[in-house]
Design an enzyme around this catalytic site. Structure first.
Site, short mmCIF file in Angstrom:
data_model
loop_
_atom_site.label_atom_id
_atom_site.label_comp_id
_atom_site.label_asym_id
_atom_site.label_seq_id
_atom_site.Cartn_x
_atom_site.Cartn_y
_atom_site.Cartn_z
N LYS A 290 11.26 6.94 -0.70
CA LYS A 290 11.79 7.55 0.53
C LYS A 290 13.30 7.85 0.36
CE LYS A 290 7.76 7.62 2.25
NZ LYS A 290 6.93 6.62 2.91
C1 LIG Z 1 5.55 6.11 3.34
C2 LIG Z 1 4.88 6.44 4.62
C3 LIG Z 1 4.40 5.45 5.49
C4 LIG Z 1 4.35 4.01 5.14
O1 LIG Z 1 5.55 3.49 4.77
P1 LIG Z 1 5.59 2.02 4.12
O2 LIG Z 1 7.00 1.61 4.26
O3 LIG Z 1 5.16 2.19 2.69
O4 LIG Z 1 4.63 1.16 4.89
C5 LIG Z 1 3.89 5.84 6.71
N1 LIG Z 1 3.81 7.14 7.04
C6 LIG Z 1 4.21 8.11 6.23
C7 LIG Z 1 4.12 9.52 6.68
C8 LIG Z 1 4.74 7.80 4.98
O5 LIG Z 1 5.12 8.78 4.15
#
Ligand SMILES: *Cc1c(COP(=O)(O)O)cnc(C)c1O
Length: 389
Positions: free
Chosen positions: A188
């Site tokens: 991210k």
């Molecule tokens: C990465 C992601 C999540 C989950 O995030 P985590 O921190 O890995 O639990 C949820 N929704 C979307 C759209 C994502 O890209």
């Protein structure tokens, strides 16, 4: 001798000496679980977004989405509307609570949830809407809030891609929703390895999420450590979860947060260069944010256009050709309606989601990460050009 050029991944975390020093300090401090670093991270994060927010650090965005829905009182018999073009985390949390996810199609230009499709999906059981700011571009939030007000629905934003993103000049996180959830997963826009943050202006919901984050206990370990009442005493008020973020992760997050503005500048530079250099290829390029707004550019999702398809190109072959040239890609996402669980649970069919389904079949996410050099990007651009010509 191996003359192959270095592999260019589709994403890469950007972790420097400052992060390593901060984590080392946290490790040496003697307090590694949730404590002072996490409190500081929560505070810095809320300050980064804007005034009046409570922030709750969690060990994943998935955990944060679960806590947010739980705090909103979502439960068995309820329906929650979400886009089919998302990661399964968005809607699996709806199922954790025994509620039902109602998947809807997306807008062909932005690939964000289509407000008209939300409207059409509302029933007497609908309780909440979960917009996902796909790739880092804000959803049509005014329309979504209008629908929510009209029908008395909660809005929980999945902002896993949207740090930092703005909508009509306001940062995602500071809009009128009931809760907004960010992710610090490895790929991210900033990372704590694993981690997430929920922000809300609803003090009752914040209180509930803080209790449910740690076993339903009314005092966390650090409160007990610093408080005057006996450190051993706490009360369990609900069967909570184990969703707290460690101080090791928060130490990393505190540094990453200070670098977020530079990260954004780099992502914007790479995105605008792609937009320029790929504009004459038979591709649909991702929609930019409207003038004056910020697209976080978490993802750069390109789609083969009809001309490319007519010329016999197909997505899988493009991905393979890029891979043969040492370029990593991904697909965001195999839409939920194509996954066996969601398909079978709700008898879903691709024909019910024509926009997301066509997008899925023609899309790929090409490399975009802050440590990507201009030379690496040139290689991606030139290789795509050769493949598609
Ligand atoms: C990465 C992601 C999540 C989950 O995030 P985590 O921190 O890995 O639990 C949820 N929704 C979307 C759209 C994502 O890209």
């Amino acid at each position: 001798m191996n003359n192959k050029p270095a592999f260019i991944p589709f994403a890469l975390p950007h972790i420097g000496d400052e992060e390593i020093a901060a984590v080392t300090e946290a490790l040496r401090s003697g307090w590694v679980t949730t404590g002072p670093k996490t409190k500081a991270f929560e505070q810095a994060f809320a300050e980064f977004l804007g005034p009046g927010l409570e922030s709750i650090a969690v060990n994943s965005a998935t955990a944060g989405l679960h806590l947010a829905l739980e705090a909103m009182g979502i439960g068995p018999g309820d329906e929650v509307i979400a886009p089919t073009l998302t990661f399964t985390a968005t809607t699996e949390v709806v199922r954790y609570l025994g509620a039902d996810a109602v998947l809807v199609d997306v807008d062909p230009r932005t690939l964000n949830i289509d407000p008209a499709k939300i409207r059409a999906a509302i029933t007497a059981r609908t309780k909440a809407i979960m917009p996902v700011h796909y790739g880092g571009l804000a959803c049509e939030m005014d329309e979504i809030f209008a629908i929510a007000r009209e029908h008395g629905l909660k809005v929980i934003e999945d902002a896993a891609h949207a740090l930092p993103t703005t909508y009509k000049g306001t940062k995602v996180g500071c809009l009128d929703s009931d809760a907004t959830v960010f992710s610090f997963y490895a790929n991210k826009t900033m990372t704590t390895g694993e981690g997430g943050m929920v922000v809300t202006r609803n003090a009752d919901a914040a209180k509930r999420m803080k209790v449910m984050r740690l076993h339903g206990m009314n005092r966390d370990a650090f409160d007990r450590f610093v408080s005057k009442t006996p450190a051993w005493y706490y009360e369990v008020v609900a069967p909570g979860f184990k969703y707290n973020l460690t101080d090791i992760a928060s130490a990393l997050g505190l540094v990453q947060l200070t670098r977020l503005p530079q990260f954004l500048v780099r992502r914007q530079h790479l995105a605008s260069r792609y937009a320029q250099e790929l504009s004459d290829l038979p591709l649909i390029l991702p929609a930019d944010a409207p003038d004056g707004d910020v697209h976080s550019w978490h993802l750069y999702v390109i789609r083969l256009d009809d001309q490319a398809l007519q010329r016999g190109h197909d997505r899988d072959a493009v991905i393979q050709a890029l891979s043969d040239h040492g370029i990593g890609t991904s697909v965001h996402y195999v839409p939920l309606h194509r996954h066996p669980y969601w398909r079978d649970r709700y008898q879903l069919d691709p024909a019910m989601f024509p926009v997301a389904d066509k997008a899925y079949q023609t899309m790929l996410s090409i490399p975009l990460y802050t440590a990507m050099s201009d030379d690496d990007q040139t290689r991606v651009i030139d290789t795509l050009r050769r493949i598609l010509s």
